[in-house]
Design an enzyme around this catalytic site. Structure first.
Site, short mmCIF file in Angstrom:
data_model
loop_
_atom_site.label_atom_id
_atom_site.label_comp_id
_atom_site.label_asym_id
_atom_site.label_seq_id
_atom_site.Cartn_x
_atom_site.Cartn_y
_atom_site.Cartn_z
CB CYS A 1 -0.92 -0.01 1.22
SG CYS A 1 -1.88 1.51 1.42
CB ILE A 2 0.99 4.12 -2.36
CG1 ILE A 2 1.34 3.34 -3.62
CG2 ILE A 2 1.59 5.52 -2.39
CD1 ILE A 2 0.67 3.87 -4.88
#
Length: 140
Positions: free
Chosen positions: A12-13
């Protein structure tokens, strides 16, 4: 500095940006996979606030595609769905100084344990939320 247990979705960024802010402030992280943790209503409930809609990852591909509906008037049913499909859980989940937290409220975390800097961008909303295929690929 604080020890933070950080439940994330690997890759997840925003979780990566959130962890960087904590590490820059000198906090030690114990990063754990939110999706592979064995959640039960009893283990998940301490992280959740009173507003059921705040429990939900609104970028979940099935929610966005209209394939999944949650009855927000039935918290126990929603809690059961979160446990069955952890991708539905708004992230991150954190244990900070004995407190269970959901989401990344930088101001709250700064007051609780301190951050060197506050983010200058939204690091809670999925930057890929406008692209269902990107989120599906990321969740695979």
């Amino acid at each position: 500095m604080a020890e933070v247990i950080f439940y994330e979705k690997p890759g997840c960024i925003n979780n990566r940006k959130q962890k960087r802010l904590l590490q820059e402030a000198g906090h030690s992280l114990d990063a754990r996979n939110l999706l592979s943790a064995q959640w039960s209503p009893d283990s998940l409930r301490p992280f959740l606030g009173t507003e059921v809609s705040g429990w939900i990852n609104k970028s979940h591909p099935d929610l966005k595609a209209g394939k999944l509906a949650l009855d927000l008037k039935d918290p126990e049913a929603v809690l059961a769905q979160l446990c069955a499909d952890p991708l539905l859980i708004r992230r991150p989940l954190m244990v900070v100084s004995g407190q269970c937290l959901q989401g990344f409220d930088a101001g709250q975390i700064d007051q609780l344990i301190g951050l060197k800097r506050l983010p200058d961008e939204d690091i809670e909303t999925c930057p890929k939320s406008h692209t269902l295929d990107a989120c599906k690929a990321e969740s695979a």
